[in-house]
Design an enzyme around this catalytic site. Structure first.
Site, mmCIF file in Angstrom:
data_model
loop_
_atom_site.group_PDB
_atom_site.id
_atom_site.type_symbol
_atom_site.label_atom_id
_atom_site.label_comp_id
_atom_site.label_asym_id
_atom_site.label_seq_id
_atom_site.Cartn_x
_atom_site.Cartn_y
_atom_site.Cartn_z
ATOM 1 N N HIS A 1 20.152 -14.520 6.175
ATOM 2 C CA HIS A 1 20.708 -15.333 7.254
ATOM 3 C C HIS A 1 21.598 -16.430 6.681
ATOM 4 C CE1 HIS A 1 20.987 -17.436 11.043
ATOM 5 N NE2 HIS A 1 20.565 -18.538 10.461
ATOM 6 N N ARG B 1 24.177 -7.916 9.455
ATOM 7 C CA ARG B 1 24.518 -8.687 8.253
ATOM 8 C C ARG B 1 23.738 -8.093 7.088
ATOM 9 N NH1 ARG B 1 19.955 -11.780 7.653
ATOM 10 N NH2 ARG B 1 18.974 -12.556 9.565
ATOM 11 N N TYR C 1 11.388 -9.222 6.934
ATOM 12 C CA TYR C 1 11.448 -8.794 8.334
ATOM 13 C C TYR C 1 12.351 -7.582 8.566
ATOM 14 C CZ TYR C 1 15.553 -11.919 8.031
ATOM 15 O OH TYR C 1 16.715 -12.537 7.640
#
Length: 360
Positions: free
Chosen positions: A262, A258, A272
Site C-alpha cells: 500500500h 497494485r 492479506y
C-alpha cells in the site's frame, strides 16, 4: 427488493476493449487514436513503471519519504489522464503522482512532495492541488471545483482519484451527491485495487460493484477493466464529453491491482494477499497487454522500449539530484507560510526558539 438490487447490479458489467492477450474484443468501442498517440500512451506507461521502480529504491535508500507504489495501476492512471485537457483540474490521492507529472508537475517537485518539502506542494502553472493524504477528502473538494467551473462557463472538468477504501468514506457519497444535484462537470475515479490498505473490498461493502453506487446520487456510473488502457481512455473521454455538455458527473470504477505494498511505510501485502492472487493479476499486467496490442500493429519494439527505459533513468537521476539540491526546509519557513498575519504569543515563542536553533 432483492430482485431490484440484482437488476441494478447486472447493469454494471465490466467495460473492456483489450483482453489479456492484447486482442480487441470490443471493436465498436475502439477510441480514435493515431499511431503516434498510441505510442505516446505506451511511452508514458513504460516511463511510469520505471519511475515507480526507482522511487521504491530511492525510498529504501532514505532519499525519499512517503511513497505509495503505482505498478499495476498505470492503465487506470495514465489511460484516464490521456483523455483530459491541460485546463482540466486534477485533485489526486496520494498514489496519483504520475497523473500530476504528466499534467505538468516537474519531476523534481514530485520527489520533493515525497520528501515533505513545501516546494513539492507548489503547483505553479499546473491545474491541480497537492495529493490528498486524508482518504476521500478530495471528493467533496472536486464537487466544489467542478461547480466553480460550471458557474464560470468553463468547458473543462474536475477529476479526482481515490481507491476502493475511499469509496467507504462519507465524503465519497457527499461529494457525488452534491455534484449530481448541481450537474457539476466532475469525474470521480475509484481505482478498485481490491484491498484498500489491507481490507478486502468484499468486506467494505455489500454492493457487488462500486460503480452502482452512482445510482443513489443520480449520476452515471461505469465499471471498467482498469488493466486495459484503451478501455479506461474511452470511458474517461466519454465522461468528459458528457460533463462539458452539461450532462453531469460520472463515477468510474476501474478494476485494477497494485503489485507492491500500500505504501513503503511498513505495509506487508503477503499478510492479506495470496501468491495465487498476485500471479493471477500479473497475467493481466497493463504494460504486457498493451505491448502485445502495439506489436501486433507493428508499432512497438524491444529497442524502442529500451530507449525509453534508459531515457527515464537519466531524467529520474537528474530530477532526484535537483531535489536533493534544494535548500533544507526550515520549521520557521513552514510557520511563515502557514500564518499570513501575526502569530499569537505561544506560536511566536516557538518561532523564536526554532529561529535561534536554525541560526546555529
Amino acid at each position: 427488493m432483492k430482485r431490484t438490487t440484482e437488476n441494478i447490479e447486472e447493469q454494471y458489467e465490466m467495460f473492456q476493449i483489450l483482453n489479456e492477450n492484447g486482442e480487441v474484443v470490443n471493436e465498436e468501442a475502439m477510441p480514435q487514436l493515431s499511431d503516434e498517440e498510441l505510442q505516446e500512451l505506451m511511452r508514458r506507461m513504460v516511463y511510469t513503471r520505471i519511475l515507480d521502480q526507482r522511487s521504491i529504491a530511492l525510498n529504501r535508500q532514505g532519499r525519499l519519504g512517503f511513497y505509495a507504489p503505482t505498478a499495476g495501476q498505470e492503465a487506470s492512471q495514465l489511460g484516464s489522464h490521456f483523455a483530459l485537457e491541460k485546463e482540466d483540474f486534477l485533485l489526486p490521492g496520494y498514489r496519483d503522482v504520475p497523473q500530476l507529472i504528466w499534467h505538468g508537475l516537474p519531476l523534481y517537485k514530485a520527489f520533493l512532495f515525497s520528501k515533505g518539502h513545501y516546494v513539492g506542494n507548489q503547483m505553479d502553472g499546473v491545474n491541480a492541488v497537492s495529493p490528498q493524504i486524508i482518504i476521500g477528502a478530495q471528493i467533496t473538494q472536486t464537487a466544489g471545483v467542478a461547480l466553480g467551473m460550471k458557474k464560470r462557463g468553463k468547458q473543462n472538468v474536475a477529476v479526482t482519484y481515490t481507491g476502493d477504501g475511499g469509496a467507504s468514506q462519507g465524503d465519497f457519497y457527499e461529494g457525488m451527491n452534491f455534484a449530481g444535484a448541481y450537474s457539476a462537470p466532475a469525474i470521480f475515479f475509484v481505482q478498485n485495487n481490491r484491498f484498500a490498505i489491507s481490507v478486502p473490498v468484499e468486506k467494505q461493502s455489500a454492493a457487488k460493484t462500486i460503480a452502482q453506487k452512482a445510482v443513489a446520487a443520480g449520476i452515471e456510473g461505469v465499471q471498467v477493466d482498469g488493466m486495459d488502457v484503451l478501455a479506461v481512455y474511452a470511458a474517461t473521454k466519454d465522461a468528459r464529453e458528457r460533463a462539458i455538455n452539461g450532462e453531469g458527473p460520472t463515477l468510474i470504477e476501474t478494476l485494477t491491482y497494485r503489485y507492491g505494498p500500500h505504501t513503503m511505510a511498513g505495509d506487508d501485502p503477503t499478510r492479506y494477499r495470496t501468491e495465487e492472487m498476485d500471479s493471477e493479476w500479473e497475467q493481466k499486467d497493463p504494460l504486457v497487454r498493451f505491448r502485445k496490442f502495439l506489436e501486433n500493429k507493428g508499432l512497438w519494439s524491444e529497442e524502442k522500449e529500451n530507449e525509453i527505459i534508459e531515457n527515464a533513468k537519466e531524467e529520474i537521476k537528474a530530477a532526484i539530484k535537483e531535489a536533493d539540491g534544494q535548500p533544507k526546509q526550515q520549521v520557521t519557513e513552514l510557520m511563515e507560510l502557514m500564518y499570513e498575519e501575526g502569530m499569537d504569543q505561544n506560536l511566536q515563542q516557538q518561532y523564536d526558539e526554532y529561529k535561534e536553533k536554525e541560526s546555529k
